[in-house]
Design a protein around this motif. Structure first.
Motif, PDB file in Angstrom:
ATOM      1  N   LEU A 182       0.837  -1.284  -0.055  1.00 29.43           N
ATOM      2  CA  LEU A 182       0.089  -0.041   0.044  1.00 29.43           C
ATOM      3  C   LEU A 182       0.956   1.461   0.101  1.00 29.43           C
ATOM      4  N   GLY A 183       0.616   2.267  -0.976  1.00 32.04           N
ATOM      5  CA  GLY A 183       1.315   3.377  -0.939  1.00 32.04           C
ATOM      6  C   GLY A 183       0.684   4.537  -1.648  1.00 32.04           C
ATOM      7  N   HIS A 184       1.004   5.851  -1.641  1.00 31.25           N
ATOM      8  CA  HIS A 184       0.506   7.115  -2.316  1.00 31.25           C
ATOM      9  C   HIS A 184      -0.988   6.627  -2.018  1.00 31.25           C
ATOM     10  N   THR A 185      -1.268   6.511  -0.717  1.00 25.58           N
ATOM     11  CA  THR A 185      -2.900   6.347  -0.524  1.00 25.58           C
ATOM     12  C   THR A 185      -3.477   7.225   0.491  1.00 25.58           C
ATOM     13  N   ASN A 186      -4.669   7.462   0.466  1.00 26.43           N
ATOM     14  CA  ASN A 186      -5.569   8.131   1.796  1.00 26.43           C
ATOM     15  C   ASN A 186      -6.427   7.347   1.888  1.00 26.43           C
ATOM     16  N   GLU A 190     -10.688   1.674   7.423  1.00 28.04           N
ATOM     17  CA  GLU A 190     -11.417   0.388   7.042  1.00 28.04           C
ATOM     18  C   GLU A 190     -10.876  -0.231   5.547  1.00 28.04           C
ATOM     19  N   ASP A 191     -10.555   1.056   4.904  1.00 26.68           N
ATOM     20  CA  ASP A 191      -9.979   0.537   3.631  1.00 26.68           C
ATOM     21  C   ASP A 191      -8.789  -0.498   3.677  1.00 26.68           C
ATOM     22  N   ILE A 192      -7.969   0.169   4.522  1.00 26.74           N
ATOM     23  CA  ILE A 192      -6.587  -0.676   4.834  1.00 26.74           C
ATOM     24  C   ILE A 192      -6.784  -2.139   5.554  1.00 26.74           C
ATOM     25  N   ARG A 193      -7.843  -2.171   6.504  1.00 25.25           N
ATOM     26  CA  ARG A 193      -8.282  -3.520   6.818  1.00 25.25           C
ATOM     27  C   ARG A 193      -8.873  -4.212   5.700  1.00 25.25           C
ATOM     28  N   VAL A 210       2.233  11.067   1.114  1.00 26.51           N
ATOM     29  CA  VAL A 210       0.890  11.726   1.824  1.00 26.51           C
ATOM     30  C   VAL A 210       1.035  13.025   1.905  1.00 26.51           C
ATOM     31  N   ALA A 211      -0.259  13.717   1.999  1.00 28.57           N
ATOM     32  CA  ALA A 211      -0.186  15.168   2.293  1.00 28.57           C
ATOM     33  C   ALA A 211       0.344  15.731   3.585  1.00 28.57           C
ATOM     34  N   GLN A 212       0.865  16.741   3.363  1.00 24.84           N
ATOM     35  CA  GLN A 212       1.144  17.318   4.662  1.00 24.84           C
ATOM     36  C   GLN A 212       0.398  17.320   5.841  1.00 24.84           C
ATOM     37  N   LEU A 213      -0.915  17.966   5.635  1.00 26.68           N
ATOM     38  CA  LEU A 213      -2.042  18.020   6.622  1.00 26.68           C
ATOM     39  C   LEU A 213      -2.841  16.805   6.458  1.00 26.68           C
ATOM     40  N   LEU A 214      -3.090  16.064   7.595  1.00 23.90           N
ATOM     41  CA  LEU A 214      -3.697  14.925   7.648  1.00 23.90           C
ATOM     42  C   LEU A 214      -4.865  14.902   8.917  1.00 23.90           C
ATOM     43  N   PRO A 215      -6.001  14.294   8.780  1.00 22.60           N
ATOM     44  CA  PRO A 215      -6.597  13.970  10.226  1.00 22.60           C
ATOM     45  C   PRO A 215      -5.924  13.503  11.283  1.00 22.60           C
ATOM     46  N   LYS A 216      -6.373  14.114  12.531  1.00 18.05           N
ATOM     47  CA  LYS A 216      -5.522  13.685  13.741  1.00 18.05           C
ATOM     48  C   LYS A 216      -5.890  12.248  13.985  1.00 18.05           C
ATOM     49  N   VAL A 217      -6.731  11.733  13.630  1.00  8.60           N
ATOM     50  CA  VAL A 217      -7.062  10.246  14.269  1.00  8.60           C
ATOM     51  C   VAL A 217      -7.142   9.107  13.083  1.00  8.60           C
ATOM     52  N   ASN A 219      -5.984   8.510   9.706  1.00  3.84           N
ATOM     53  CA  ASN A 219      -5.087   8.724   8.808  1.00  3.84           C
ATOM     54  C   ASN A 219      -4.359   7.720   8.405  1.00  3.84           C
ATOM     55  N   PRO A 220      -3.858   7.605   6.919  1.00  5.03           N
ATOM     56  CA  PRO A 220      -3.172   6.463   6.411  1.00  5.03           C
ATOM     57  C   PRO A 220      -1.968   5.883   7.133  1.00  5.03           C
ATOM     58  N   ILE A 221      -1.276   7.055   7.702  1.00  3.29           N
ATOM     59  CA  ILE A 221      -0.090   6.649   8.235  1.00  3.29           C
ATOM     60  C   ILE A 221      -0.213   5.860   9.715  1.00  3.29           C
TER      61      ILE A 221
END
Length: 374
Positions: A182-186, A190-193, A210-217, A219-221
């Protein structure tokens, strides 16, 4: 895994071991050690040569493999990034021609990594990939055609699981023996699972693409770090991740699920300057970072896998044995390749010396060829 540095290595005319090598415990005290050669599963180019080129010169590819071997890498997955369907087909054909030309490449290149084109084209997630060729619904027939051009040697495919049709592609690829990352992904958690359930087993250069700004909880990382079914690869060049951030990622993912890659380009193993990654112009700076030409956006690296290994040993006081797990043993295990040096195995060995308070490679052996490194 460490091998006795005192045992003589005997190979036949094809470079296969005549006797198995003895392993030693990591606590064994010696100023000389022997390990498996390094294994880089993400390398876009090397020594001035871009692998994403339908006109790849076989002699140039041969020279790039010779230069790569001198950095201790004995196994590599030349990596193609996103391009249009026809260019990817021609790029794989060119790699196959180059591999067939070079005896050393036939030993080093057991497969290829296709990073794209089924990735997220959104700004921040596309990275240096040409977004006009991304985000299209995958076709199994397209992948089969690329695999045919690659001689059946596509061993690793990087995808974004949130894109339409990708989950079905993951299942088919895994059934055919291809590892999926998995990579270059947002992707959502659930998608990752779902992707892991379909058979994905790796995260490609986690923390990048990944984008510089991501949701706090959600997020794909964080979701990929938390997913125990995923091993993660990281670029330890000091630019893609700051050392203190990479330390957190490795601790969260766990040592047994960590792999280091170089994500090297034509700018690796050569002087700073202007190079290409596919059709994209890139610039390698004297400090070692690679940007899209005229921007501050990262575009692969100028690092070698050996430099990444030496970085983590320096930053974290990592043992040589642990570093070899990340750069040699665990990538081979991911791909289902042997991690031993038994009778009949091709000799793939690095000799190390402890000099000036650090482990430094002294020589590398691939088959019958032994090269002094310093």
């Amino acid at each position: 895994m460490l091998f006795s540095a005192d045992q003589k290595v005997h190979v036949d005319k094809q470079g296969a071991l005549k006797e198995s090598l003895q392993t030693v415990d990591g606590t064994f005290q010696s100023e000389r050690k022997r390990t498996l050669g390094l294994c880089d599963i993400q390398l876009n180019g090397f020594a001035g040569i871009d692998f994403n080129n339908p006109n790849l010169n076989p002699e140039d590819f041969h020279r790039s493999m010779q230069a790569l071997l001198r950095t201790g890498v004995t196994n590599v997955l030349p990596t193609l990034i996103t391009a249009n369907q026809g260019d990817l087909y021609r790029n794989f054909e060119a790699l196959e021609r180059a591999r067939a030309f070079s005896p050393i490449a036939q030993m080093m290149v057991k497969g290829y990594h296709l990073e794209g084109p089924f990735l997220n084209p959104a700004q921040g997630f596309a990275g240096c990939h040409p977004s006009q060729f991304m985000g299209r619904k995958p076709s199994w027939e397209k992948f089969v055609s690329w695999q045919a051009a690659a001689g059946g040697r596509i061993k690793l495919l990087t995808v974004a699981p949130e894109m339409p049709g990708v989950l079905e592609l993951i299942t088919k690829c895994v059934e055919s023996g291809v590892r999926v990352s998995l990579g270059h992904t947002n992707a959502s958690h659930e998608d990752i699972r779902k992707a892991v359930g379909a058979g994905a087993s790796l995260s490609t250069h986690l923390g990048n693409g990944v984008a510089q700004l991501l949701p706090k909880v959600d997020n794909p990382i964080l979701s990929q770090l938390a997913e125990e079914g995923l091993t993660a690869s990281f670029i330890a060049d000091g630019f893609h991740q700051k050392p203190h951030v990479l330390r957190v990622y490795i601790k969260a993912k766990g040592s047994d699920r960590t792999i280091l890659v170089s994500d090297g380009t034509a700018a690796s193993g050569t002087v700073p300057g202007t190079y290409y990654l596919g059709a994209t112009k890139i610039q390698s700076k004297p400090e070692g970072v690679v940007h899209l030409f005229g921007t501050q956006n990262l575009a692969g690296s100028a690092a070698t896998l050996l430099e990444c290994l030496q970085n983590v040993m320096s930053w974290y006081n990592t043992s040589l044995e642990q570093g070899i797990r990340w750069t040699s043993i665990q990538p081979r295990k991911l791909l289902g390749w042997p991690t031993t040096q038994n009778v009949g195995d091709l000799a793939e060995l690095l000799e190390w010396e402890y000099i000036n308070d650090r482990w430094t490679p002294a020589s590398v052996q691939l088959g019958t060829q032994i090269i002094k490194i310093h």
